[in-house]
Scaffold this motif. Structure first.
Motif, PDB file in Angstrom:
ATOM      1  N   ARG A  41     -20.891  49.000  -4.622  1.00  0.00           N
ATOM      2  CA  ARG A  41     -21.261  50.352  -5.059  1.00  0.00           C
ATOM      3  C   ARG A  41     -19.997  51.079  -5.511  1.00  0.00           C
ATOM      4  O   ARG A  41     -19.042  51.193  -4.748  1.00  0.00           O
ATOM      5  CB  ARG A  41     -21.948  51.104  -3.929  1.00  0.00           C
ATOM      6  CG  ARG A  41     -23.328  50.557  -3.629  1.00  0.00           C
ATOM      7  CD  ARG A  41     -24.039  51.335  -2.531  1.00  0.00           C
ATOM      8  NE  ARG A  41     -25.361  50.784  -2.330  1.00  0.00           N
ATOM      9  CZ  ARG A  41     -25.636  49.763  -1.505  1.00  0.00           C
ATOM     10  NH1 ARG A  41     -24.674  49.198  -0.817  1.00  0.00           N
ATOM     11  NH2 ARG A  41     -26.876  49.317  -1.386  1.00  0.00           N
ATOM     12  N   ILE A  42     -20.027  51.581  -6.727  1.00  0.00           N
ATOM     13  CA  ILE A  42     -18.873  52.278  -7.287  1.00  0.00           C
ATOM     14  C   ILE A  42     -18.893  53.733  -6.830  1.00  0.00           C
ATOM     15  O   ILE A  42     -19.870  54.445  -7.040  1.00  0.00           O
ATOM     16  CB  ILE A  42     -18.859  52.178  -8.823  1.00  0.00           C
ATOM     17  CG1 ILE A  42     -18.687  50.711  -9.233  1.00  0.00           C
ATOM     18  CG2 ILE A  42     -17.766  53.066  -9.416  1.00  0.00           C
ATOM     19  CD1 ILE A  42     -18.798  50.461 -10.710  1.00  0.00           C
ATOM     20  N   THR A  73     -14.650  51.292  -4.833  1.00  0.00           N
ATOM     21  CA  THR A  73     -15.996  51.132  -4.295  1.00  0.00           C
ATOM     22  C   THR A  73     -16.186  52.024  -3.066  1.00  0.00           C
ATOM     23  O   THR A  73     -15.229  52.593  -2.540  1.00  0.00           O
ATOM     24  CB  THR A  73     -16.258  49.674  -3.897  1.00  0.00           C
ATOM     25  OG1 THR A  73     -15.440  49.345  -2.769  1.00  0.00           O
ATOM     26  CG2 THR A  73     -15.993  48.721  -5.053  1.00  0.00           C
ATOM     27  N   THR A  74     -17.424  52.085  -2.607  1.00  0.00           N
ATOM     28  CA  THR A  74     -17.707  52.856  -1.396  1.00  0.00           C
ATOM     29  C   THR A  74     -17.053  52.227  -0.169  1.00  0.00           C
ATOM     30  O   THR A  74     -16.899  52.892   0.850  1.00  0.00           O
ATOM     31  CB  THR A  74     -19.226  52.993  -1.180  1.00  0.00           C
ATOM     32  OG1 THR A  74     -19.813  51.689  -1.177  1.00  0.00           O
ATOM     33  CG2 THR A  74     -19.861  53.846  -2.273  1.00  0.00           C
ATOM     34  N   ALA A  75     -16.643  50.958  -0.263  1.00  0.00           N
ATOM     35  CA  ALA A  75     -15.912  50.287   0.822  1.00  0.00           C
ATOM     36  C   ALA A  75     -14.398  50.452   0.658  1.00  0.00           C
ATOM     37  O   ALA A  75     -13.615  49.832   1.370  1.00  0.00           O
ATOM     38  CB  ALA A  75     -16.272  48.810   0.858  1.00  0.00           C
ATOM     39  N   ILE A  78     -10.461  48.431  -4.470  1.00  0.00           N
ATOM     40  CA  ILE A  78     -10.147  48.771  -5.857  1.00  0.00           C
ATOM     41  C   ILE A  78     -10.387  47.522  -6.683  1.00  0.00           C
ATOM     42  O   ILE A  78      -9.857  46.446  -6.381  1.00  0.00           O
ATOM     43  CB  ILE A  78      -8.702  49.271  -6.006  1.00  0.00           C
ATOM     44  CG1 ILE A  78      -8.541  50.580  -5.215  1.00  0.00           C
ATOM     45  CG2 ILE A  78      -8.350  49.472  -7.474  1.00  0.00           C
ATOM     46  CD1 ILE A  78      -7.130  51.106  -5.188  1.00  0.00           C
ATOM     47  N   MET A  79     -11.215  47.671  -7.732  1.00  0.00           N
ATOM     48  CA  MET A  79     -11.605  46.526  -8.552  1.00  0.00           C
ATOM     49  C   MET A  79     -11.356  46.810 -10.025  1.00  0.00           C
ATOM     50  O   MET A  79     -11.507  47.940 -10.482  1.00  0.00           O
ATOM     51  CB  MET A  79     -13.087  46.220  -8.361  1.00  0.00           C
ATOM     52  CG  MET A  79     -13.445  45.852  -6.957  1.00  0.00           C
ATOM     53  SD  MET A  79     -15.207  45.489  -6.839  1.00  0.00           S
ATOM     54  CE  MET A  79     -15.249  44.747  -5.220  1.00  0.00           C
ATOM     55  N   PHE A  99     -12.787  41.032 -12.546  1.00  0.00           N
ATOM     56  CA  PHE A  99     -11.515  40.404 -12.876  1.00  0.00           C
ATOM     57  C   PHE A  99     -10.622  40.264 -11.646  1.00  0.00           C
ATOM     58  O   PHE A  99     -10.083  39.200 -11.371  1.00  0.00           O
ATOM     59  CB  PHE A  99     -10.796  41.219 -13.960  1.00  0.00           C
ATOM     60  CG  PHE A  99      -9.476  40.646 -14.373  1.00  0.00           C
ATOM     61  CD1 PHE A  99      -9.423  39.550 -15.216  1.00  0.00           C
ATOM     62  CD2 PHE A  99      -8.289  41.195 -13.918  1.00  0.00           C
ATOM     63  CE1 PHE A  99      -8.203  39.009 -15.596  1.00  0.00           C
ATOM     64  CE2 PHE A  99      -7.072  40.664 -14.289  1.00  0.00           C
ATOM     65  CZ  PHE A  99      -7.024  39.563 -15.137  1.00  0.00           C
ATOM     66  N   SER A 100     -10.457  41.357 -10.902  1.00  0.00           N
ATOM     67  CA  SER A 100      -9.578  41.322  -9.727  1.00  0.00           C
ATOM     68  C   SER A 100     -10.041  42.348  -8.704  1.00  0.00           C
ATOM     69  O   SER A 100     -10.778  43.284  -9.022  1.00  0.00           O
ATOM     70  CB  SER A 100      -8.132  41.591 -10.126  1.00  0.00           C
ATOM     71  OG  SER A 100      -7.995  42.893 -10.655  1.00  0.00           O
TER      72      SER A 100
END
Length: 115
Positions: A41-42, A73-75, A78-79, A99-100
């Motif tokens: 979740r973003i 994300t909500t967790a 960082i993506m 990607f990462s």
């Protein structure tokens, strides 16, 4: 450990797409994705950018190939995710990619270690 390279397909939860950017030709960033049996979740978009490339038919024009998003994300992971304008290797539907990732737990471990 820091950022980890992933390069795997993620599946958007279509009902969560932000359709406001689609009117100007950008992808509608979903607020949720499915990846490895997890729902991502973003919480926030940190930055966006585009990757361009030359025309593949000899024209001097440049075209957008990928839309990139750095998200948290909500967790608190960082993506870096991206959307490919053309499907990858001819596979229909494989257009969103993780990607990462820099996972929040790693950040907490690094922050708690003080020699």
């Amino acid at each position: 450990m820091g950022e980890r390279f992933v390069s795997e397909v993620i599946s958007p939860v279509v009902s969560t797409c932000d359709t406001s950017r689609m009117a100007i030709g950008e992808p509608g960033l979903p607020r949720e994705f499915l990846w490895r049996d997890r729902t991502l979740r973003i919480a926030e978009v940190l930055r966006t950018w585009r990757e361009t490339g030359k025309c593949r038919h000899g024209s001097p024009e440049r075209y957008v190939r990928k839309h990139w998003f750095e998200v948290i994300t909500t967790a608190n992971d960082i993506m870096n995710i991206y959307f490919e304008r053309q499907s990858h290797r001819g596979k229909k539907g494989d257009r969103w990619w993780l990607f990462s990732i820099r996972e929040a737990e790693e950040e907490r471990k690094e922050d708690s270690f003080h020699p």
